[in-house]
Write a protein that holds these residues in place. Structure first.
Motif, mmCIF file in Angstrom:
data_model
loop_
_atom_site.group_PDB
_atom_site.id
_atom_site.type_symbol
_atom_site.label_atom_id
_atom_site.label_comp_id
_atom_site.label_asym_id
_atom_site.label_seq_id
_atom_site.Cartn_x
_atom_site.Cartn_y
_atom_site.Cartn_z
ATOM 1 N N PRO A 99 66.488 13.088 -25.229
ATOM 2 C CA PRO A 99 67.610 12.834 -24.301
ATOM 3 C C PRO A 99 68.904 12.429 -24.990
ATOM 4 O O PRO A 99 69.990 12.892 -24.611
ATOM 5 N N LYS A 100 68.811 11.589 -26.020
ATOM 6 C CA LYS A 100 70.012 11.130 -26.732
ATOM 7 C C LYS A 100 70.730 12.306 -27.390
ATOM 8 O O LYS A 100 71.963 12.441 -27.304
ATOM 9 N N ARG A 101 69.968 13.170 -28.048
ATOM 10 C CA ARG A 101 70.563 14.334 -28.705
ATOM 11 C C ARG A 101 71.105 15.337 -27.679
ATOM 12 O O ARG A 101 72.140 15.973 -27.911
ATOM 13 N N GLN A 102 70.420 15.476 -26.558
ATOM 14 C CA GLN A 102 70.895 16.386 -25.520
ATOM 15 C C GLN A 102 72.238 15.915 -24.952
ATOM 16 O O GLN A 102 73.135 16.715 -24.692
ATOM 17 N N LYS A 103 72.392 14.614 -24.812
ATOM 18 C CA LYS A 103 73.662 14.050 -24.339
ATOM 19 C C LYS A 103 74.764 14.312 -25.374
ATOM 20 O O LYS A 103 75.909 14.644 -25.024
ATOM 21 N N GLU A 104 74.414 14.172 -26.653
ATOM 22 C CA GLU A 104 75.374 14.430 -27.727
ATOM 23 C C GLU A 104 75.796 15.901 -27.749
ATOM 24 O O GLU A 104 76.965 16.220 -28.019
ATOM 25 N N LEU A 105 74.857 16.784 -27.459
ATOM 26 C CA LEU A 105 75.176 18.211 -27.404
ATOM 27 C C LEU A 105 76.160 18.516 -26.283
ATOM 28 O O LEU A 105 77.081 19.322 -26.454
ATOM 29 N N GLU A 106 75.977 17.878 -25.155
ATOM 30 C CA GLU A 106 76.911 18.070 -24.042
ATOM 31 C C GLU A 106 78.309 17.604 -24.425
ATOM 32 O O GLU A 106 79.314 18.222 -24.064
ATOM 33 N N GLU A 107 78.371 16.494 -25.171
ATOM 34 C CA GLU A 107 79.666 15.987 -25.646
ATOM 35 C C GLU A 107 80.312 17.002 -26.587
ATOM 36 O O GLU A 107 81.516 17.294 -26.474
ATOM 37 N N LEU A 108 79.519 17.554 -27.505
ATOM 38 C CA LEU A 108 80.021 18.558 -28.446
ATOM 39 C C LEU A 108 80.548 19.787 -27.710
ATOM 40 O O LEU A 108 81.650 20.280 -28.004
ATOM 41 N N ILE A 109 79.767 20.267 -26.755
ATOM 42 C CA ILE A 109 80.173 21.453 -25.994
ATOM 43 C C ILE A 109 81.467 21.190 -25.242
ATOM 44 O O ILE A 109 82.321 22.081 -25.101
ATOM 45 N N GLY A 110 81.653 19.967 -24.780
ATOM 46 C CA GLY A 110 82.886 19.602 -24.090
ATOM 47 C C GLY A 110 84.105 19.785 -24.990
ATOM 48 O O GLY A 110 85.145 20.304 -24.551
ATOM 49 N N PHE A 111 83.975 19.367 -26.265
ATOM 50 C CA PHE A 111 85.073 19.548 -27.224
ATOM 51 C C PHE A 111 85.345 21.030 -27.461
ATOM 52 O O PHE A 111 86.496 21.481 -27.462
ATOM 53 N N LEU A 112 84.267 21.798 -27.670
ATOM 54 C CA LEU A 112 84.416 23.208 -28.022
ATOM 55 C C LEU A 112 84.906 24.058 -26.852
ATOM 56 O O LEU A 112 85.598 25.062 -27.057
ATOM 57 N N LYS A 113 84.564 23.659 -25.646
ATOM 58 C CA LYS A 113 84.989 24.412 -24.460
ATOM 59 C C LYS A 113 86.513 24.428 -24.314
ATOM 60 O O LYS A 113 87.091 25.374 -23.776
ATOM 61 N N ARG A 114 87.149 23.381 -24.827
ATOM 62 C CA ARG A 114 88.609 23.292 -24.716
ATOM 63 C C ARG A 114 89.331 24.420 -25.452
ATOM 64 O O ARG A 114 90.504 24.682 -25.206
ATOM 65 N N THR A 115 88.633 25.080 -26.362
ATOM 66 C CA THR A 115 89.262 26.167 -27.118
ATOM 67 C C THR A 115 89.457 27.415 -26.256
ATOM 68 O O THR A 115 90.254 28.285 -26.610
ATOM 69 N N ASN A 116 88.693 27.503 -25.148
ATOM 70 C CA ASN A 116 88.718 28.706 -24.293
ATOM 71 C C ASN A 116 88.440 29.964 -25.117
ATOM 72 O O ASN A 116 89.098 31.001 -24.942
ATOM 73 N N ALA A 117 87.485 29.857 -26.008
ATOM 74 C CA ALA A 117 87.166 30.967 -26.913
ATOM 75 C C ALA A 117 86.769 32.231 -26.160
ATOM 76 O O ALA A 117 86.133 32.172 -25.104
ATOM 77 N N ASP A 118 87.152 33.369 -26.726
ATOM 78 C CA ASP A 118 86.827 34.677 -26.140
ATOM 79 C C ASP A 118 85.441 35.161 -26.560
ATOM 80 O O ASP A 118 84.822 35.956 -25.865
#
Length: 272
Positions: A57-76
């Protein structure tokens, strides 16, 4: 004379304006190279990290945080370390995941790659890996023994194990975002690449150059990956994210930095 001078000034001015506008209109695709550790410890590399439970669970929460940062790029596009010839199978898995019909495995290709692509509403995820040209590695130890160069491989082994221990300690004490920030620094990327350049290249030097050929195999594999990357990026793509094992990043970064179609984005500028 005045007329000719006026015309010359006009032509020079026109050329300058054309050059400026030409430079401004040159579209460069931004590409973020994220060097990762292997979450599942696939036992494909000679030197690997100890396992960590990235499904906790702790790592899964960290992954969601990471994805939040990366989503801001609006990558194609999101590209992952999956063989190019497995694109159809990957498409099938990703489509199932997008429709909530597939549970992600522990692999960082899925835990980061699939998650991110879904968050970005991408229709597919791009497979760009290629295990190409790796044919001299098995001959290195044979040559080292014949040429009394086993001490070089012992030094390599000690250095590599210390390097992995360093990353393992960082992994245990930090979030996934902090881990990725750390292993993508210039210093850590150079440490990984130096394992090939400082040690392997010496084996057989002056005679059969098996060490140099083994290093060239590693470069050739990464050149093949690079070829897959640049042929899957369209002119309209503004931003691409590549997720790959950390050891590949120094070479891929060098190649992409020297292709004026791309602007390489530093990891630490995104993961703030």
């Amino acid at each position: 004379m005045t007329f000719i001078k006026t015309i010359s000034i006009f032509l020079i001015t026109l050329l300058s304006i054309t050059t400026i506008f030409g430079q401004e209109s040159k579209h460069k695709t931004k590409i973020l190279l994220i060097g990762t550790i292997h979450f599942e410890t696939p036992h494909l590399d000679k030197y690997e990290l100890k396992t960590d439970n990235f499904l906790a669970p702790k790592r899964q929460k960290e992954l969601e945080e990471l994805i939040g940062f990366l989503k801001r790029t609006n990558a194609d596009k999101v590209m992952i370390e999956k063989p190019f010839n497995q694109q159809k199978q990957t498409d099938s898995l990703y489509n199932a995941y997008s429709q909530n019909r597939y549970t992600l495995t522990v692999s960082e290709r899925e835990q980061i790659g699939f998650r991110l692509a879904k968050k970005l509403n991408l229709k597919k995820i791009n497979c760009v890996d290629e295990f190409y040209g790796m044919k001299h590695d098995s001959l290195v130890s044979v040559t080292a023994k014949e040429k009394n160069q086993l001490y070089i491989l012992n030094e390599l082994s000690s250095t590599a194990n210390n390097f992995m221990l360093e990353i393992d300690n960082v992994t245990k004490r930090n979030s996934i975002t902090e881990i990725l920030k750390y292993i993508n620094t210039k210093e850590l990327l150079q440490k990984n690449l130096s394992l090939y350049l400082k040690y392997y290249a010496k084996i057989g030097a002056g005679e059969n150059y098996i060490g140099a050929e083994s290093v060239s195999d590693w470069y050739l594999r990464n050149l093949a990956i690079y070829s897959n990357v640049i042929t899957q990026i369209d002119a309209k793509d503004k931003y691409v994210i590549l997720i790959f094992g950390q050891g590949h990043i120094p070479i891929l970064k060098h190649l992409l930095e020297n292709n004026d179609d791309f602007e390489v984005v530093e990891v630490n500028s995104v993961l703030k």
